[in-house]
Design a protein around this motif. Structure first.
Motif, PDB file in Angstrom:
ATOM      1  N   MET A  76       0.838  -1.206   0.000  1.00 32.67           N
ATOM      2  CA  MET A  76       0.000   0.000   0.000  1.00 32.67           C
ATOM      3  C   MET A  76       0.872   1.255   0.000  1.00 32.67           C
ATOM      4  N   TRP A  77       2.024   1.127   0.615  1.00 29.56           N
ATOM      5  CA  TRP A  77       2.942   2.269   0.682  1.00 29.56           C
ATOM      6  C   TRP A  77       3.348   2.711  -0.715  1.00 29.56           C
ATOM      7  N   GLY A  78       3.359   1.739  -1.632  1.00 30.64           N
ATOM      8  CA  GLY A  78       3.665   2.059  -3.022  1.00 30.64           C
ATOM      9  C   GLY A  78       5.054   2.634  -3.174  1.00 30.64           C
ATOM     10  N   ARG A  79       5.154   3.722  -3.908  1.00 31.18           N
ATOM     11  CA  ARG A  79       6.453   4.314  -4.184  1.00 31.18           C
ATOM     12  C   ARG A  79       6.657   5.618  -3.429  1.00 31.18           C
ATOM     13  N   LEU A  80       6.148   5.673  -2.217  1.00 30.04           N
ATOM     14  CA  LEU A  80       6.323   6.881  -1.398  1.00 30.04           C
ATOM     15  C   LEU A  80       7.774   7.065  -0.971  1.00 30.04           C
ATOM     16  N   GLY A  81       8.518   5.967  -0.939  1.00 28.74           N
ATOM     17  CA  GLY A  81       9.899   6.039  -0.494  1.00 28.74           C
ATOM     18  C   GLY A  81      10.052   5.704   0.979  1.00 28.74           C
ATOM     19  N   TYR A  82      11.269   5.328   1.366  1.00 36.15           N
ATOM     20  CA  TYR A  82      11.543   4.905   2.746  1.00 36.15           C
ATOM     21  C   TYR A  82      10.488   3.917   3.246  1.00 36.15           C
ATOM     22  N   PRO A  83      10.417   2.722   2.637  1.00 35.11           N
ATOM     23  CA  PRO A  83       9.374   1.756   2.979  1.00 35.11           C
ATOM     24  C   PRO A  83       9.425   1.273   4.427  1.00 35.11           C
ATOM     25  N   ARG A  84      10.530   1.508   5.097  1.00 33.86           N
ATOM     26  CA  ARG A  84      10.545   1.155   6.532  1.00 33.86           C
ATOM     27  C   ARG A  84       9.465   1.909   7.290  1.00 33.86           C
ATOM     28  N   ARG A  85       9.085   3.066   6.738  1.00 31.21           N
ATOM     29  CA  ARG A  85       8.013   3.831   7.390  1.00 31.21           C
ATOM     30  C   ARG A  85       6.699   3.050   7.401  1.00 31.21           C
ATOM     31  N   ALA A  86       6.446   2.290   6.334  1.00 32.94           N
ATOM     32  CA  ALA A  86       5.224   1.481   6.269  1.00 32.94           C
ATOM     33  C   ALA A  86       5.233   0.427   7.365  1.00 32.94           C
ATOM     34  N   LEU A  87       6.417  -0.168   7.537  1.00 37.57           N
ATOM     35  CA  LEU A  87       6.576  -1.180   8.579  1.00 37.57           C
ATOM     36  C   LEU A  87       6.356  -0.568   9.958  1.00 37.57           C
ATOM     37  N   ARG A  88       6.979   0.570  10.177  1.00 37.99           N
ATOM     38  CA  ARG A  88       6.860   1.254  11.469  1.00 37.99           C
ATOM     39  C   ARG A  88       5.437   1.686  11.730  1.00 37.99           C
ATOM     40  N   LEU A  89       4.752   2.156  10.691  1.00 38.44           N
ATOM     41  CA  LEU A  89       3.380   2.623  10.869  1.00 38.44           C
ATOM     42  C   LEU A  89       2.464   1.477  11.289  1.00 38.44           C
ATOM     43  N   ARG A  90       2.714   0.299  10.721  1.00 36.76           N
ATOM     44  CA  ARG A  90       1.922  -0.850  11.132  1.00 36.76           C
ATOM     45  C   ARG A  90       2.271  -1.257  12.568  1.00 36.76           C
ATOM     46  N   GLU A  91       3.554  -1.251  12.894  1.00 36.24           N
ATOM     47  CA  GLU A  91       3.957  -1.542  14.279  1.00 36.24           C
ATOM     48  C   GLU A  91       3.339  -0.526  15.224  1.00 36.24           C
ATOM     49  N   CYS A  92       3.259   0.692  14.763  1.00 36.94           N
ATOM     50  CA  CYS A  92       2.642   1.752  15.553  1.00 36.94           C
ATOM     51  C   CYS A  92       1.170   1.438  15.809  1.00 36.94           C
ATOM     52  N   ALA A  93       0.481   0.958  14.766  1.00 37.13           N
ATOM     53  CA  ALA A  93      -0.931   0.600  14.914  1.00 37.13           C
ATOM     54  C   ALA A  93      -1.098  -0.524  15.938  1.00 37.13           C
ATOM     55  N   VAL A  94      -0.196  -1.496  15.868  1.00 30.86           N
ATOM     56  CA  VAL A  94      -0.235  -2.595  16.835  1.00 30.86           C
ATOM     57  C   VAL A  94      -0.044  -2.055  18.255  1.00 30.86           C
TER      58      VAL A  94
END
Length: 300
Positions: A76-94
């Motif tokens: 879903m993060w697509g090509r926003l860049g710095y995909p670790r942010r997608a991972l962190r955002l999901r961890e944040c949701a958890v």
DNA sequence: TAACCGTGGAA
DNA sequence: TTTCCAAGGTT
């Protein structure tokens, strides 16, 4: 009749000239604001707009995202860049679900403890989602304060405690007004007091700007090293992840080999993706996005 | 503290 | 074409 304050002038300008960005609408949830702040880290507004809409349509709450896979978050993060942010955002949701009952917390300390949330983002959420009085200091605000107050052409590369103090001193006492002023400072830096070609002719504080008064002295000496991209591990990681993102499930090693000819660098980049938790090996010669399918069978 | 971490558009 | 830079965080 007192002189208008710096914050007052910029806030007045903001109320008349602010861009109509969806995450600034009054009915937007703290979660939606948090998502916008994470997406906007080092990423232009125009690229975030569609990604933010799509993300929240799919995951309207932290609980919804927490239940989905890391792989889907990366996609879903697509090509926003710095995909670790997608991972962190999901961890944040958890973390929001586990620690705060699914509600984005409203205390600075609790926000700071969330994955992917640092000094800037925590304060931005506290101010913009909860109307609290905190200095919200990003690259725009640093530049505005540095120029208008200190009279220097540019701020340092990273936010320091002194930057927070300098900005806090400019904020109105009333929390809602302070939050508005923070948004206004950011907007001024993003639209008028820009890094390259500041539009001083339309600036609401031109008359009192220290940098303007100094004749807009040029930056002295060499600035930070321009970071090359072509040929770096970063580029190779991007290419590898692009393939894995488009695929469903495991991708044969052989297909990944085609994105970059340098074996050593490609292997290093792939290992880095695994180390960062973005990618995982499947069997002996395949890889996939983390959590993209059932766990690999463990040999017994 | 400084290096690292993507991507794409404008100058 | 190359360079700059865009609401940072983590280690």
């Amino acid at each position: 009749m007192t002189e208008p304050t710096f914050a007052g002038l910029v806030s007045r300008w903001y109320e008349r000239n602010a861009r109509d960005l969806p995450w600034r609408h009054p009915d937007v949830s703290p979660w939606a604001i948090l998502v916008s702040e994470v997406m906007l880290q080092q990423t232009p507004v125009v690229r975030v707009l569609p990604a933010w809409q799509a993300w929240l349509a799919r995951w309207p709450t932290p609980a919804a995202l927490a239940q989905d896979t890391p792989a889907e978050a990366i996609r879903m993060w697509g090509r926003l860049g710095y995909p670790r942010r997608a991972l962190r955002l999901r961890e944040c949701a958890v973390a929001v679900v586990e620690r705060h009952g699914g509600q984005v917390p409203d205390h600075l300390e609790q926000l700071l403890a969330l994955p992917g949330v640092g000094t800037y983002t925590a304060r931005a959420v506290a101010a913009f989602a909860y109307g609290q009085r905190h200095p919200v200091v990003d690259t725009n605000v640093r530049r505005v304060v540095c120029r208008a107050i200190a009279g220097e052409p540019d701020a340092g590369p990273a936010t320091r405690p002194a930057d927070l103090v300098a900005t806090e001193e400019l904020l109105p006492v009333e929390p809602a007004s302070a939050a508005l002023a923070s948004a206004a400072f950011m907007e001024l830096g993003a639209v008028v007091c820009t890094a390259r070609s500041p539009r001083c002719g339309v600036c609401p504080v031109e008359a009192t700007c220290a940098w303007r008064a100094s004749g807009q002295v040029a930056p002295d000496g060499p600035t930070r090293r321009p970071q090359r991209y072509a040929g770096t591990d970063r580029q190779v990681r991007g290419l590898l992840l692009g393939v894995l993102r488009e695929a469903t499930g495991p991708v044969p090693h052989q297909r990944l080999d085609q994105v970059w000819s340098d074996d050593v660098q490609r292997a290093r980049a792939l290992a880095g993706l695994v180390t960062d938790g973005l990618v995982e090996p499947v069997g002996e010669n395949a890889f996939r996005l983390i959590g993209d399918g059932p766990p690999a069978p463990v040999p017994t």
